[in-house]
Scaffold this motif. Structure first.
Motif, PDB file in Angstrom:
ATOM      1  N   CYS A 107       0.653  -1.196  -0.023  1.00 29.66           N
ATOM      2  CA  CYS A 107       0.024   0.156  -0.073  1.00 29.66           C
ATOM      3  C   CYS A 107       0.973   1.240  -0.015  1.00 29.66           C
ATOM      4  CB  CYS A 107      -0.950   0.058   1.140  1.00 29.66           C
ATOM      5  SG  CYS A 107      -0.184   0.366   2.704  1.00 29.66           S
ATOM      6  N   CYS A 110       2.671   1.901   3.377  1.00 31.05           N
ATOM      7  CA  CYS A 110       3.987   1.007   3.431  1.00 31.05           C
ATOM      8  C   CYS A 110       5.095   1.379   2.524  1.00 31.05           C
ATOM      9  CB  CYS A 110       3.716  -0.383   3.443  1.00 31.05           C
ATOM     10  SG  CYS A 110       2.676  -1.037   4.922  1.00 31.05           S
ATOM     11  N   CYS A 132      -2.191  -4.432   3.202  1.00 34.22           N
ATOM     12  CA  CYS A 132      -1.250  -4.818   2.159  1.00 34.22           C
ATOM     13  C   CYS A 132      -0.316  -5.938   2.550  1.00 34.22           C
ATOM     14  CB  CYS A 132      -0.275  -3.679   1.461  1.00 34.22           C
ATOM     15  SG  CYS A 132       1.075  -3.328   2.569  1.00 34.22           S
TER      16      CYS A 132
HETATM   17 ZN    ZN Z   1       0.674  -1.444   3.869  1.00 34.63          ZN
END
Ligand code: ZN
Ligand code: ZN
Ligand code: FE
Length: 760
Positions: A107, A110, A132
């Protein structure tokens, strides 16, 4: 003050839904609770009416990107006077039949964290959160909690533990989280397992790639082979070592601008690339794209993808150029997932192995999609899509479908959902057969299922059919044999929830028909468990059977033999006289020359007659190149392709073949021949649809991977007032056969009568 009780069904577990609900509720000052339930998620929220309404609207509007809401039910309940909003532990029966989440690409949050110097996970390749990271590839059993994943061997450090326990954190109950202090680590090794000591693993792998070497990387769902996509020699070396002379490779780019520089990129294509599934997307390559020509020889399309994990991002950032990214396997074998296995099987392919110590539970390849005639179309369904279930209108018996022989998948109906496995590949090799058996055991165990029926293809010699026979016998349950093209159409009807009878154009490679011949150019009237063969191509023989798949000239000879007898050979290019004698002998005596009505073989034959391709490096290559030859050639007169009378009606290709030979003799370019052939098929689709007169038309089978054909038929039939249904979430090819088998077997059970001996 009001209070509502909400039930949310769909893919809502393992995708960050509870932290999202918590934050949405607390941001609006609401009290109440949320928890995982048997069929999804339950919550209650209490507060001022406006705030509660806004909150309910936000549930579907602002949901986490990977969540899929199938149903949402809101009821008013009596206010309880809660003081805060809480995330409750799952109720004990919460996970009897949960949905199993698919793997999710990194994501934005991240991704940002791994490039921020000073962040705790700066440059950490295994960064993830509730939105994610790995899911399906690391879940060993259900319910989905860390002790039942391959992350169980990594004990959370205090900092990760605090994130995991904080409802306001995006890592609240994120099962696979890790950090440099407590998580998996990278190693760079050679085929014999010796550590490469030159530098740190990532730097060493980068140097090797920049030097033109092949690096095997342990990715999310298995090993992938990487090589510099701008380095023609390196790509050719990979082709030679992998024994894959011509089949296109996919290319991984660092970001969307890099992709837009190499390919034409529309907004819906960009959205697909950047979605949590992060598949390979087929795009039109720019002529000046800075990649080696041998990545996709004679192909105007390029399969491109973005990095799927922080590890991939870090590699792409360091090499600063696109990389070929292909499955870590030999030819059509299954993907390697274990390090030792990979070092053994890929020893002659990869120069170095970038590995880590997080085990992969099951092989999951990269998915392939395209923006087709009616939106996104999945061509290979694996990472990011499998095992997201298909919701059915009502409960069906527990049925297991074993699929076909190529592009194999397994499907399992549980209650009112069907789970279709990831793409497993071809079953010819022993490794493929073993993977099929493992996948069946895996799905049955994960969902604690007891199949009441097993479904398979009519073809008795498929590995999947033989395995189905053994399973049905050992479980003591009925075996349902489902005709291949019935299954193709049924899968598409199930996907669209189409319940009334429809006309299915099943244009495909060969699949065994109820009369013992190889079907594949069929118009079927499909009424759930039953079908009627309305029309099909005039039959012809394929000299040498299976070998004709790799030699389009054999299909051409089969057609011409019907028209010209022994005089056929001179019209077929690249056919050695000695071979011609043998093949004509086979045709004359009907020896080793199965009878077929397959549209895929008609494509092959026309490709050979038009001078496009007489021999193919991979299945479907000739048909693809015939399609590409017609690029830019439009508004041409169609070849004659008359539809006969009666039922089933014969589609006579003889006038078409004669016209192709005449055009060829007059030196008409192959692109024009191809365009006229495509135009003839579009006319045929219209003629069949008008004669049958049903409002719903289903297009299924491998030929509908042909975008020119699919677009044109979709447009023509839509303009005539028909509703056209195309496979979208499941492939038009044999990847959807298992789903279709399950549906037909379930419909038969529902109708309570045995229609397995369909008269056709
Ligand atoms: Zn993430
Ligand atoms: Zn940690
Ligand atoms: Fe098929």
């Amino acid at each position: 003050m009001i209070r509502v009780a909400v039930r949310v069904e769909g893919v809502v577990q393992g995708v960050g839904f509870r932290p999202f609900v918590y934050q949405a509720a607390t941001a609006r000052g609401l009290a109440g609770w949320v928890c995982n339930r048997r069929d999804g998620l339950g919550l209650e929220a209490e507060g001022p009416e406006d705030a509660v309404r806004d909150f309910v609207a936000a549930l579907s509007r602002d949901r986490p990107p990977a969540a899929r809401i199938e149903r949402i039910a809101v009821t008013r309940v009596r206010p309880a006077g809660d003081q805060c909003f809480r995330i409750l532990p799952s109720v004990p029966d919460a996970v009897v039949r949960p949905t199993l989440p698919a793997d999710l690409a990194t994501c934005d949050a991240c991704a940002e964290e791994t490039v921020s110097p000073g962040a705790r996970r700066y440059r950490y390749p295994f960064t993830n959160c509730t939105r994610c990271g790995p899911r399906y590839t690391l879940i060993e059993s259900l319910p989905y909690d860390r002790p039942r994943t391959t992350m169980k061997q990594f004990t959370l450090c205090p900092a990760c533990e605090a994130e995991y326990a904080d409802p306001a954190d995006r890592r609240f109950h994120a099962q696979p989280i890790a950090c440099p202090a407590c998580g998996p680590t990278l190693r760079l090794v050679t085929a014999d397992g010796a550590a490469k000591s030159c530098s740190e693993p990532l730097g060493g792998a980068t140097q090797a790639l920049l030097a033109g070497q092949v690096v095997a990387v342990k990715g999310l769902g298995g090993f992938q082979l990487f090589v510099d996509a701008t380095h023609a020699d390196a790509v050719s070396r990979l082709r030679a070592r992998k024994r894959r002379p011509e089949k296109p490779f996919a290319v991984m780019f660092a970001d969307l601008p890099a992709i837009a520089a190499a390919c034409a990129l529309a907004p819906d294509e960009a959205a697909a690339l950047a979605s949590p599934a992060a598949p390979i997307v087929l795009l039109r390559r720019r002529i000046d794209a800075a990649i080696a020509e041998c990545i996709a020889p004679r192909n105007p399309w390029l399969g491109v993808m973005l990095p799927t994990t922080p590890l991939h991002r870090l590699i792409l950032e360091e090499v600063r150029r696109p990389l070929v990214c292909t499955s870590g396997n030999l030819a059509e074998e299954p993907l390697c997932i274990a390090e030792e296995e990979a070092r053994g099987r890929l020893a002659a392919i990869a120069d170095l192995f970038l590995v880590h110590d997080r085990p992969i539970v099951r092989p999951v390849d990269d998915s392939v999609v395209r923006v087709g005639a009616a939106g996104l179309q999945v061509l290979r369904r694996a990472r990011g899509f499998a095992p997201i279930p298909l919701s059915l209108p009502g409960p069906v018996p527990c049925v297991l479908g074993l699929g076909a022989q190529l592009k194999s998948t397994v499907a399992l109906a549980v209650s009112r959902e069907v789970v279709v496995s990831q793409h497993l590949g071809d079953l010819h090799a022993a490794a493929g057969a073993l993977l099929l058996e493992r996948t069946v055991a895996d799905l049955v165990r994960l969902f604690d299922a007891q199949p009441a029926r097993v479904a398979c293809d009519l073809h008795p010699d498929y590995v999947s059919s033989r395995f189905a026979e053994r399973l049905a016998a050992s479980w003591g349950v009925p075996l349902e044999r489902v005709q291949h093209h019935h299954a193709h159409v049924a899968a598409c009807m199930a996907e669209h929830g189409l319940a009334r009878p429809a006309l299915g154009l099943a244009w495909d490679g060969a699949g065994l028909g109820t009369d013992g011949t190889l079907w594949g150019g069929e118009a079927l009237l499909v009424d759930r468990a039953r079908f009627r063969r309305i029309a099909h191509l005039r039959p012809f023989r394929l000299p040498g059977g299976e070998r004709a798949l790799r030699e389009p000239r054999r299909a051409a000879l089969g057609l011409l033999h019907v028209l010209l007898g022994d005089d056929a050979a001179p019209h077929v290019r690249e056919l050695a006289p000695a071979d011609a004698v043998v093949l004509l002998g086979m045709l004359a005596h009907g020896v080793n020359s199965p009878v077929t009505t397959a549209m895929g073989r008609l494509f092959d034959a026309v490709a050979a007659l038009a001078g496009v391709r007489a021999a193919a490096g991979f299945e479907g290559q000739a048909a693809m190149e015939l399609e590409f030859a017609a690029d830019g050639v439009d508004d041409v007169p169609p070849y004659p392709l008359p539809l006969g009378l009666g039922t089933p009606a014969l589609v006579d290709w003889a006038p078409l073949v004669r016209a192709v030979l005449e055009d060829r003799a007059r030196g008409v370019p192959s692109g024009m021949i191809s365009a006229r052939f495509h135009a003839a098929l579009v006319d045929l689709a219209e003629v069949v649809a008008l004669r049958v007169g049903l409002p719903d038309i289903v297009l299924a089978g491998g030929c509908f991977q042909n975008l020119r054909l699919t677009r044109a038929i979709h447009a023509r039939l839509s303009a005539r007032g028909f509703t056209v249904y195309l496979p979208t979430r499941y492939p038009p090819n044999d990847g959807a056969i298992a789903l279709g088998q399950v549906m037909v077997a379930a419909w038969r059970a529902e109708e309570g009568r045995d229609v397995s001996r369909n008269p056709g």
